[in-house]
Motif scaffolding. Structure first.
Motif, short mmCIF file in Angstrom:
data_model
loop_
_atom_site.label_atom_id
_atom_site.label_comp_id
_atom_site.label_asym_id
_atom_site.label_seq_id
_atom_site.Cartn_x
_atom_site.Cartn_y
_atom_site.Cartn_z
N MET A 1 98.62 41.30 67.58
CA MET A 1 99.53 42.40 67.91
C MET A 1 99.04 43.16 69.14
SD MET A 1 102.23 44.14 67.27
CE MET A 1 102.72 43.38 65.74
N LEU A 2 99.91 43.35 70.10
CA LEU A 2 99.55 44.06 71.33
C LEU A 2 99.29 45.54 71.05
CD1 LEU A 2 102.24 42.52 73.70
CD2 LEU A 2 99.77 42.25 73.95
N LYS A 3 98.24 46.08 71.69
CA LYS A 3 97.93 47.50 71.57
C LYS A 3 98.15 48.16 72.92
CE LYS A 3 94.58 47.02 67.83
NZ LYS A 3 93.17 47.23 67.41
N LEU A 4 98.77 49.34 72.89
CA LEU A 4 99.11 50.02 74.13
C LEU A 4 97.87 50.38 74.95
CD1 LEU A 4 101.82 50.71 75.36
CD2 LEU A 4 101.61 53.02 74.46
N ASP A 5 96.79 50.76 74.28
CA ASP A 5 95.55 51.12 74.99
C ASP A 5 94.99 49.92 75.76
OD1 ASP A 5 95.62 53.72 74.19
OD2 ASP A 5 94.24 53.46 72.49
N ASP A 6 95.13 48.73 75.19
CA ASP A 6 94.65 47.52 75.88
C ASP A 6 95.52 47.21 77.11
OD1 ASP A 6 92.65 47.18 74.03
OD2 ASP A 6 93.84 45.86 72.75
N ILE A 7 96.83 47.39 76.95
CA ILE A 7 97.76 47.13 78.06
C ILE A 7 97.48 48.11 79.21
CG2 ILE A 7 100.19 47.08 78.77
CD1 ILE A 7 100.86 46.45 75.80
N LYS A 8 97.13 49.35 78.84
CA LYS A 8 96.93 50.42 79.82
C LYS A 8 95.64 50.29 80.63
CE LYS A 8 96.27 54.57 78.13
NZ LYS A 8 96.57 55.84 77.44
N LYS A 9 94.68 49.51 80.16
CA LYS A 9 93.34 49.47 80.77
C LYS A 9 93.32 49.25 82.28
CE LYS A 9 90.42 48.49 76.80
NZ LYS A 9 89.65 47.48 76.04
N PRO A 10 94.15 48.33 82.83
CA PRO A 10 94.10 48.12 84.29
C PRO A 10 94.46 49.37 85.12
CG PRO A 10 95.24 46.31 83.21
CD PRO A 10 95.06 47.37 82.18
N ILE A 11 95.18 50.31 84.52
CA ILE A 11 95.56 51.51 85.27
C ILE A 11 95.05 52.78 84.57
CG2 ILE A 11 97.60 50.56 86.42
CD1 ILE A 11 99.27 51.93 84.15
N GLU A 12 93.99 52.63 83.78
CA GLU A 12 93.47 53.77 83.01
C GLU A 12 93.07 54.94 83.90
OE1 GLU A 12 91.33 53.91 78.73
OE2 GLU A 12 90.54 52.51 80.21
N LYS A 13 92.38 54.63 85.00
CA LYS A 13 91.94 55.69 85.92
C LYS A 13 93.14 56.39 86.54
CE LYS A 13 87.48 53.66 87.20
NZ LYS A 13 86.68 53.04 88.30
N GLU A 14 94.14 55.62 86.91
CA GLU A 14 95.35 56.20 87.51
C GLU A 14 96.09 57.10 86.51
OE1 GLU A 14 94.43 53.11 87.78
OE2 GLU A 14 94.45 52.53 89.91
N ILE A 15 96.16 56.66 85.24
CA ILE A 15 96.83 57.46 84.21
C ILE A 15 96.07 58.76 83.96
CG2 ILE A 15 97.41 57.57 81.75
CD1 ILE A 15 99.43 55.96 83.25
N ASP A 16 94.73 58.68 83.94
CA ASP A 16 93.91 59.89 83.76
C ASP A 16 94.14 60.87 84.91
OD1 ASP A 16 92.88 58.93 81.41
OD2 ASP A 16 90.99 58.22 82.29
N ALA A 17 94.18 60.33 86.13
CA ALA A 17 94.43 61.19 87.30
C ALA A 17 95.83 61.78 87.24
CB ALA A 17 94.26 60.37 88.59
N VAL A 315 106.55 45.12 78.01
CA VAL A 315 107.88 44.77 77.50
C VAL A 315 107.76 44.23 76.07
CG1 VAL A 315 109.86 43.24 77.77
CG2 VAL A 315 108.85 44.31 79.78
N LYS A 316 106.80 43.34 75.85
CA LYS A 316 106.60 42.78 74.51
C LYS A 316 106.24 43.87 73.51
CE LYS A 316 105.21 38.14 76.00
NZ LYS A 316 104.09 37.19 76.17
N PHE A 317 105.46 44.85 73.97
CA PHE A 317 105.07 45.95 73.08
C PHE A 317 106.30 46.72 72.60
CE2 PHE A 317 104.08 50.42 72.35
CZ PHE A 317 103.09 50.32 71.38
N THR A 318 107.28 46.90 73.48
CA THR A 318 108.46 47.67 73.10
C THR A 318 109.24 47.03 71.96
OG1 THR A 318 109.94 46.58 74.70
CG2 THR A 318 108.76 48.54 75.47
N THR A 319 109.14 45.71 71.84
CA THR A 319 109.89 45.02 70.77
C THR A 319 109.00 44.63 69.59
OG1 THR A 319 109.58 42.90 71.92
CG2 THR A 319 111.62 44.10 72.35
N GLN A 320 107.68 44.76 69.74
CA GLN A 320 106.77 44.40 68.65
C GLN A 320 106.15 45.62 67.97
OE1 GLN A 320 103.82 41.67 70.20
NE2 GLN A 320 105.36 40.18 70.86
N ARG A 321 106.33 46.82 68.56
CA ARG A 321 105.68 48.02 68.03
C ARG A 321 106.11 48.29 66.58
NH1 ARG A 321 109.70 52.29 69.40
NH2 ARG A 321 111.40 51.08 70.26
N LYS A 322 105.23 48.99 65.87
CA LYS A 322 105.46 49.29 64.46
C LYS A 322 106.13 50.65 64.24
CE LYS A 322 103.71 45.49 62.90
NZ LYS A 322 104.59 44.48 62.29
N LYS A 323 106.16 51.48 65.31
CA LYS A 323 106.84 52.79 65.20
C LYS A 323 107.11 53.34 66.58
CE LYS A 323 102.51 55.34 64.63
NZ LYS A 323 101.78 56.32 63.86
#
Length: 323
Positions: A1-17, A315-323
């Motif tokens: 199952m995909l986790k949003l935190d894992d997907i976000k890792k490549p742009i983690e610094k940008e998201i924090d900024a 995109v896959k996360f949007t259709t596989q998410r649990k809530k």
């Protein structure tokens, strides 16, 4: 199952900024406003919208200062609409926390929503981000039109699939489409590429909403049927399909039940069972996956990259998410 935190890792610094810039964009000289905006920032959601902006920018040329402003603009205007929606719906909860109108009453909530809209406009004009302002303003207009169209149709319970798709295209998909288009525009993409990213986001937004529709037919944390949309008399895709497949007498009976269930758990269960037994859930899931595949077809036209892969995962996360 995909986790949003894992997907976000490549742009983690940008998201924090981005989070820091977003907080700064909401600052005010009025102490009450600062308390409320601080409350909003502390209770942020999954940050999927900024992620779409940043990944789309990377796919279309790279993240720039304009990308941060685009993400902030989307969040400011979207947050404003959520604050106003809670007033309209008389809702006292948002993401498991008290809504602004629950804590500070309707008058203050409406003014806070107005303030956030104004801050979005100011951010755009001060930085001459007129293309981004046009993209996001168009989305806010469509969201308002979609809400009004839904209210009009729900009163008569005459929503066809065509009308349903128009409602969710405006209400939900327009915002995700604006995120992807804003990301492309912030990277200096051509108008053709911006429109392609907009279409990509729209397909994702429709799939996202159908997934939300499906959640309504699950169970809550204590094992009770959710049926929140049914309680609010919202007509979702699984219900539309079930009504269209039903006999004339069953359709009349179910419409009457949806209109007059009075939050009775037994009646809510009857509606849920009717939809499940008709194949409404399987049909809606199939439609959701079709829209996901349409989004993938658009994304396939872009050069391969790490950000493109991240977008696919989002995109896959949007259709596989649990809530």
């Amino acid at each position: 199952m995909l986790k949003l935190d894992d997907i976000k890792k490549p742009i983690e610094k940008e998201i924090d900024a981005f989070e820091e810039k977003f907080k700064t964009s909401m600052q005010s000289s009025v102490p009450l406003l600062d308390r409320i905006t601080h409350y909003i920032v502390k209770r942020k959601g999954k940050q999927m919208r900024p992620m779409f902006v940043f990944f789309a920018a990377n796919v279309c040329g790279g993240i720039t200062e304009s990308t941060y402003r685009g993400a902030a603009l989307v969040e400011l205007l979207h947050t404003a609409t959520l604050v106003h929606d809670d007033v309209v719906d008389n809702s006292f909860e948002r993401r498991g926390f008290f809504s602004i109108n629950a804590l500070w009453k309707n008058k203050i909530a409406v003014l806070v929503g107005d303030y956030l809209l104004a801050k979005g406009l100011q951010l755009s004009v001060d930085n001459q981000e007129f293309r981004l302002l046009k993209i996001v303003s168009d989305a806010v207009q469509q969201m308002s039109e979609g809400e009004l169209l839904q209210i009009e149709k729900v009163r008569r319970m005459d929503i066809s699939e065509a009308v349903y798709y128009e409602v969710i295209r405006q209400k939900t998909a327009s915002l995700i489409a604006s995120c992807c288009a804003a990301g492309a525009a912030s990277a200096g993409a051509t108008e053709e590429t911006i429109q392609l990213m907009h279409a990509f986001g729209e397909k994702i937004g429709i799939a996202f909403q159908i997934k939300d529709d499906l959640f309504d037919f699950g169970v809550d944390d204590v094992g009770k049927p959710k049926g929140i949309d049914i309680k609010e008399k919202k007509v979702t895709l699984p219900l539309i399909y079930a009504l269209n497949k039903a006999t004339k007498s069953d359709k009349k009976k179910m419409i009457n039940l949806v209109k007059h269930h009075e939050d009775d758990p037994v009646k809510i269960n009857q509606i849920i069972d009717f939809v499940k037994n008709s194949g409404g859930l399987a049909y809606a899931e199939d439609q959701m996956l079709q829209y996901q595949n349409k989004a993938f077809e658009i994304l396939a036209t872009f050069p391969d990259s790490e950000s493109k892969l991240s977008l696919e995962q989002l995109v896959k996360f949007t259709t596989q998410r649990k809530k």
